[in-house]
Design an enzyme around this catalytic site. Structure first.
Site: not given
Ligand code: M6R
Length: 623
Positions: A2, A27, A77, A103-104, A496, A500, A503, A519, A618
């Site tokens: 958050c 966040r 969040w 937050n947390g 990756e 992307k 996501e 396989h 994020k």
């Molecule tokens: O802040 P970080 O690099 O530790 O975050 C790791 C992942 O949460 C982050 O890379 C996540 O997978 C992103 N949404 C990727 O786009």
């Protein structure tokens, strides 16, 4: 996960809160809320309307903000409790005179809630946060000041958190504290005292920041701050110098942050290389904090990370093993922590994290320290929790990344990891100095080569036509199933590319090592399935093309990432995404760019908000 903000000492408190919340939305945006201290009372407003939360909150804030003495705000969040208004922060105590944003996670909240309810408190939400408000209320009812009450509360709670508190009967005062989760203090002009979970939230107001350590609390009053330990001992907080400017945190003419950040990649890579490639063809990593002698002792490397950072770490495994001959393992941080890894004083554990706050990676690094390993982090955030915890640190210099989908920080991470691999090789003498020099030259070319890929986007935009990648995206935007294939360092690129697309487009996309396809997964390939292959030239190119032939034979539509001018590869593809050629171990820095663009264009064509994909945040600060 958050965002927290607080302000006192200004007649613009409400503006600071709303502006900061807008910058903190990455966040989380399940709900937004503020608690304002005005005329000796607390006034609270909350909205829980998902991506519209902040907009809706603005509609209900007071019209006479000048009477606000201090205020705290929150963007949520959800972790404990549904994303409803009742669970939105700030949360209040029984009397409505104490307000808390948090937050947390408070790990022992259930037992605390049961005890509080037994003592007659009424809890109005499903959150772990609310126990904080009631614990503070109890202490203050017993005669404690707000600061004493927060200290006492933090002594009984367990978990990882940052919190900020205002109460009706201490006008102009905010008390905040942290354990593990981030919290920064800022002092603005003319007595503004500010706090936030992230620096960008305050960048428009100040450049003077201080960072709280774990288990410290701060009392903010107009023009002053006082930092103490949980035992009440006064301490000097660490001041922080921040170069980022406000513009760097805004969209800069692009329709969204993700688009802007993709186009910032040449700069991000150039800045990450800056000062680290020397004119004599050697590398210098001066600020690493781990001495060369200690690094020479290393006999094993672990790289730990999550998500996109994990994919960057996978590239590092290939680079470190190839150039240094050090056995290198790559681990998902949340698995590493619990798998009892074999560590000792000669092990180097490298955490990779854009935010430097991801709880899984942070805790994995702490586990590594308990195992006496040397621990370093590659992070984009100066003085992040990981940077402060680790023995060593190497910053990527990508600037703030707001889009939830990581792009420029990924390229900067791979660049930093390549630098680390080569630096270790230089120290250990496993690559001849002349060859290090040649590799340094290839590294230095990368920003221009990335720019060359992006130039097609800019040219098309100026002409008002779709770019080549956007045209491919247009032809694929209605596909539901994508497979991404790669070999060697093309495999993390494939992963990756798939992440992307998942996501931000919400399409099914799986990444596989191309050789593994037969396989099992090849059973899923049917006419119309889209297979995206990383087919740039390496010694594995022929094998990769063999795998491409296998999926073509089963009717897949084939999209290949190929080196400019490689018509032999293009002939085997329905669609081609062109990239310049570079050294095979640096290729992930180029090959992933068209895959980012492909996901970006498909998501936008499908009408999605690429900056704020559903269900994601994020920074993930809960396990
Ligand atoms: O802040 P970080 O690099 O530790 O975050 C790791 C992942 O949460 C982050 O890379 C996540 O997978 C992103 N949404 C990727 O786009």
């Amino acid at each position: 996960m958050c965002g927290i903000i607080g302000a006192t000492g200004s007649d613009e408190v409400l503006d600071v809160l709303l502006e900061g919340l807008a910058r903190l939305e990455y966040r989380g945006y399940d709900s937004a809320g503020v608690a304002l201290q005005r005329d000796g009372a607390l006034w609270r407003a909350r909205a829980a309307t998902g991506t519209r939360s902040l907009e809706d909150l603005r509609k209900v804030v007071p019209e006479d903000p000048l009477t606000v003495a201090a205020g705290i705000g929150h963007t949520r969040w959800a972790t404990h409790g549904h994303p409803t208004e009742a669970n939105a922060h700030p949360l209040l105590d029984c009397s409505g005179t104490v307000a808390v944003v948090h937050n947390g996670i408070i790990e022992n909240w259930r037992e605390l809630a049961t005890r509080l309810q037994g003592d007659g408190h009424t809890l109005a939400s499903e959150t772990d946060t609310e126990v904080l408000a009631h614990l503070i209320e109890e202490e203050m009812d017993g005669g404690s000041s707000m600061a004493e009450a927060v200290r006492a509360t933090l002594r009984v709670v367990r978990g990882a958190f940052a919190l900020a508190v205002v109460c009706a009967n201490e006008p102009g005062t905010i008390v905040a504290g942290r354990r593990v989760s981030p919290l920064v203090i800022g002092m603005g002009e003319q007595g503004q005292a500010l706090l936030a979970s992230d620096i960008p939230a305050l960048l428009g107001r100040t450049r003077r920041f201080w960072v709280l350590d774990d288990d410290q609390i701060v009392e903010l009053r107009p023009g002053s701050m006082r930092v103490t330990t949980l035992a009440g001992k006064e301490v000097e907080p660490n001041e922080l110098h921040v170069d980022w400017d406000i513009e760097a945190a805004e969209k800069g003419g692009f329709p969204d942050f993700m688009g802007k950040e993709i186009h910032e990649q040449p700069r991000a890579v150039a800045d990450t290389l800056l000062g680290r490639l020397l004119p004599d063809g050697t590398l210098a990593l001066d600020e690493l904090r781990i001495g060369d002698d200690e690094l020479r002792q290393v006999d094993k490397v672990f790289v730990v990370a999550c998500g996109t950072s994990y994919h960057a770490g996978m590239v590092a495994k290939y680079a470190i093993e190839h150039w240094t001959r050090l056995p290198t393992e790559i681990d998902i941080a949340s698995e590493f922590r619990y798998r009892d890894p074999v560590l000792d004083g000669r092990t180097l554990v490298v955490g990779v994290s854009q935010s430097g706050e991801t709880i899984d990676t942070l805790q994995a690094m702490r586990e590594a320290r308990r195992g006496e390993a040397k621990v370093m982090v590659i992070s984009n955030v100066v003085d992040s929790s990981m940077a402060r915890d680790a023995d060593g640190v190497m910053y990527t210099r990508a600037g703030p990344e707001v889009g939830v989908a990581a792009t420029k920080t990924h390229l900067a991470q791979v660049t930093a990891l390549e630098l680390l691999a080569l630096y270790l090789a230089q120290l250990r003498g496993t690559v001849a100095p002349a060859d290090v020099g040649l590799l340094v030259e290839r590294l230095a070319e990368l920003p221009d080569l990335i720019d060359r890929i992006l130039q097609h986007e800019r040219t098309a935009q100026e002409a008002g036509t779709p770019s080549p990648v956007a045209q491919v995206a247009g032809r694929l935007a209605d596909t539901r199933d994508f497979f991404f294939l790669g070999r060697h360092v093309g495999f993390p690129v494939a992963l990756e590319g798939a992440l992307k697309l998942k996501e931000i487009s919400y399409l099914r996309a799986e990444g596989y090592p191309a050789g593994e396809l037969k396989h099992g997964p090849i059973a899923l390939i049917v006419p119309g399935t889209v297979v995206v292959g990383v087919a740039t030239r390496t010694e594995l190119w022929e094998k990769m093309m063999g795998n491409v032939a296998e999926v073509r034979a089963r009717g897949a539509t084939v999209v290949l990432v190929a080196n400019e001018g490689d018509h032999e590869t293009a002939q085997q593809a329905d669609e081609v995404l062109w990239v310049p050629e570079t050294h095979k171990l640096f290729a992930p820095i180029l090959d992933v760019v068209p895959l980012q663009l492909l996901a970006y264009h498909i998501a936008r064509m499908r009408g999605h908000d690429v900056d704020r994909p559903r269900n994601l945040a994020k920074t993930v600060t809960v396990e």
